[in-house]
Design a protein around this motif. Structure first.
Motif, PDB file in Angstrom:
ATOM      1  N   THR A  48      24.339   5.267  21.706  1.00 41.70           N
ATOM      2  CA  THR A  48      24.512   4.611  22.993  1.00 41.70           C
ATOM      3  C   THR A  48      25.956   4.185  23.158  1.00 41.70           C
ATOM      4  N   GLY A  49      26.484   4.367  24.345  1.00 47.65           N
ATOM      5  CA  GLY A  49      27.870   3.997  24.611  1.00 47.65           C
ATOM      6  C   GLY A  49      28.018   3.358  25.980  1.00 47.65           C
ATOM      7  N   THR A  50      29.067   2.578  26.115  1.00 49.56           N
ATOM      8  CA  THR A  50      29.376   1.923  27.389  1.00 49.56           C
ATOM      9  C   THR A  50      30.792   2.293  27.808  1.00 49.56           C
ATOM     10  N   GLU A  51      31.053   2.125  29.073  1.00 55.36           N
ATOM     11  CA  GLU A  51      32.379   2.363  29.667  1.00 55.36           C
ATOM     12  C   GLU A  51      32.978   3.682  29.247  1.00 55.36           C
ATOM     13  N   PRO A  52      32.512   4.801  29.714  1.00 52.63           N
ATOM     14  CA  PRO A  52      31.389   4.962  30.630  1.00 52.63           C
ATOM     15  C   PRO A  52      30.054   4.916  29.879  1.00 52.63           C
ATOM     16  N   PHE A  53      28.996   4.624  30.615  1.00 50.43           N
ATOM     17  CA  PHE A  53      27.660   4.612  30.012  1.00 50.43           C
ATOM     18  C   PHE A  53      27.251   6.039  29.672  1.00 50.43           C
ATOM     19  N   VAL A 101      30.587  20.103  22.472  1.00 51.21           N
ATOM     20  CA  VAL A 101      30.198  18.741  22.115  1.00 51.21           C
ATOM     21  C   VAL A 101      30.373  18.574  20.615  1.00 51.21           C
ATOM     22  N   THR A 102      31.074  17.510  20.237  1.00 47.39           N
ATOM     23  CA  THR A 102      31.223  17.135  18.833  1.00 47.39           C
ATOM     24  C   THR A 102      30.890  15.654  18.724  1.00 47.39           C
ATOM     25  N   VAL A 103      29.981  15.317  17.829  1.00 51.16           N
ATOM     26  CA  VAL A 103      29.572  13.925  17.620  1.00 51.16           C
ATOM     27  C   VAL A 103      29.765  13.588  16.145  1.00 51.16           C
ATOM     28  N   THR A 104      30.319  12.415  15.882  1.00 52.95           N
ATOM     29  CA  THR A 104      30.502  11.947  14.512  1.00 52.95           C
ATOM     30  C   THR A 104      29.813  10.596  14.366  1.00 52.95           C
ATOM     31  N   ILE A 105      28.983  10.471  13.342  1.00 56.31           N
ATOM     32  CA  ILE A 105      28.255   9.236  13.041  1.00 56.31           C
ATOM     33  C   ILE A 105      28.733   8.746  11.676  1.00 56.31           C
ATOM     34  N   THR A 106      29.212   7.500  11.615  1.00 60.02           N
ATOM     35  CA  THR A 106      29.681   6.944  10.347  1.00 60.02           C
ATOM     36  C   THR A 106      29.056   5.571  10.124  1.00 60.02           C
ATOM     37  N   ALA A 125      32.220  10.683  20.199  1.00 56.69           N
ATOM     38  CA  ALA A 125      31.804  11.981  20.727  1.00 56.69           C
ATOM     39  C   ALA A 125      32.913  12.547  21.593  1.00 56.69           C
ATOM     40  N   GLU A 126      33.016  13.838  21.554  1.00 56.35           N
ATOM     41  CA  GLU A 126      33.882  14.556  22.468  1.00 56.35           C
ATOM     42  C   GLU A 126      32.982  15.506  23.227  1.00 56.35           C
ATOM     43  N   VAL A 127      32.896  15.282  24.523  1.00 51.81           N
ATOM     44  CA  VAL A 127      32.073  16.121  25.387  1.00 51.81           C
ATOM     45  C   VAL A 127      33.022  16.757  26.392  1.00 51.81           C
ATOM     46  N   GLY A 128      33.295  18.029  26.194  1.00 52.30           N
ATOM     47  CA  GLY A 128      34.315  18.671  27.023  1.00 52.30           C
ATOM     48  C   GLY A 128      35.645  17.957  26.814  1.00 52.30           C
ATOM     49  N   GLU A 129      36.222  17.431  27.878  1.00 52.15           N
ATOM     50  CA  GLU A 129      37.505  16.717  27.831  1.00 52.15           C
ATOM     51  C   GLU A 129      37.330  15.210  27.641  1.00 52.15           C
ATOM     52  N   ARG A 130      36.088  14.715  27.612  1.00 53.19           N
ATOM     53  CA  ARG A 130      35.837  13.271  27.531  1.00 53.19           C
ATOM     54  C   ARG A 130      35.721  12.810  26.084  1.00 53.19           C
ATOM     55  N   ASP A 131      36.444  11.747  25.754  1.00 49.64           N
ATOM     56  CA  ASP A 131      36.327  11.094  24.453  1.00 49.64           C
ATOM     57  C   ASP A 131      35.483   9.846  24.641  1.00 49.64           C
ATOM     58  N   LEU A 132      34.389   9.755  23.899  1.00 50.70           N
ATOM     59  CA  LEU A 132      33.434   8.663  24.062  1.00 50.70           C
ATOM     60  C   LEU A 132      33.263   7.901  22.760  1.00 50.70           C
ATOM     61  N   ARG A 133      33.010   6.617  22.875  1.00 49.77           N
ATOM     62  CA  ARG A 133      32.773   5.768  21.706  1.00 49.77           C
ATOM     63  C   ARG A 133      31.455   5.040  21.903  1.00 49.77           C
ATOM     64  N   GLY A 134      30.765   4.799  20.794  1.00 50.51           N
ATOM     65  CA  GLY A 134      29.491   4.108  20.896  1.00 50.51           C
ATOM     66  C   GLY A 134      28.963   3.674  19.549  1.00 50.51           C
TER      67      GLY A 134
END
Length: 149
Positions: A48-53, A101-106, A125-134
């Motif tokens: 789950t991530g916020t900003e963006p959700f 899509v690349t997701v890393t869980i640590t 996560a990297e989804v296309g050009e978006r870098d996401l944190r959660g």
């Protein structure tokens, strides 16, 4: 003919350097080379991530993930491949749109900053050009805090 006077010190320096490089097992820096085993291969991972959700459910048993946003609450399902590194897991795949899509869980305590929940894992996560944190948890290793924040 005798060797030049500098040959003996140079040879000694070379031997000392080689001995330092080869080292004794007791002198070597210890490194954990075992793959991360903190999340079993049959656990389902919730991210789950916020900003963006955003959110992602990774069903390791099926080898699929579902990426969701407020605009796509049902989520987009896609195949993923699992990689266990030294300090976490990685998942790769591609959406139907072709975006990678690349997701890393640590491991590490994580807060989403909006609820009173504490999660056992961090996620990027990297989804296309978006870098996401959660933050992340699994069906076997849940979060602490309110069920419905």
């Amino acid at each position: 003919m005798s060797p030049p006077a500098f040959a003996a010190p140079a040879a000694l320096a070379a031997l000392v350097s080689l001995a330092a490089c080869s080292g004794d097992e007791g002198d070597a820096i210890s490194r954990d080379t075992q793959p991360f085993s903190g999340i079993a291969e049959n656990e389902t991972i919730e991210v789950t991530g916020t900003e963006p959700f955003w959110g992602m459910t990774i069903d390791q048993a099926e080898g699929v993930a579902a990426y969701s946003t407020p605009e796509n609450i049902e989520g987009t399902r896609f195949a993923v491949e699992r990689f266990a590194g030294n300090n976490g897991l990685g998942f790769t795949g591609a959406l139907d749109s072709g975006e990678g899509v690349t997701v890393t869980i640590t491991p590490g305590e994580c807060s989403d900053g909006m609820s009173d929940r504490t999660y056992p894992f961090t996620a990027t996560a990297e989804v296309g050009e978006r870098d996401l944190r959660g933050c992340a948890f699994t069906d076997a290793q849940g979060f602490t805090g309110p069920q419905a924040p």
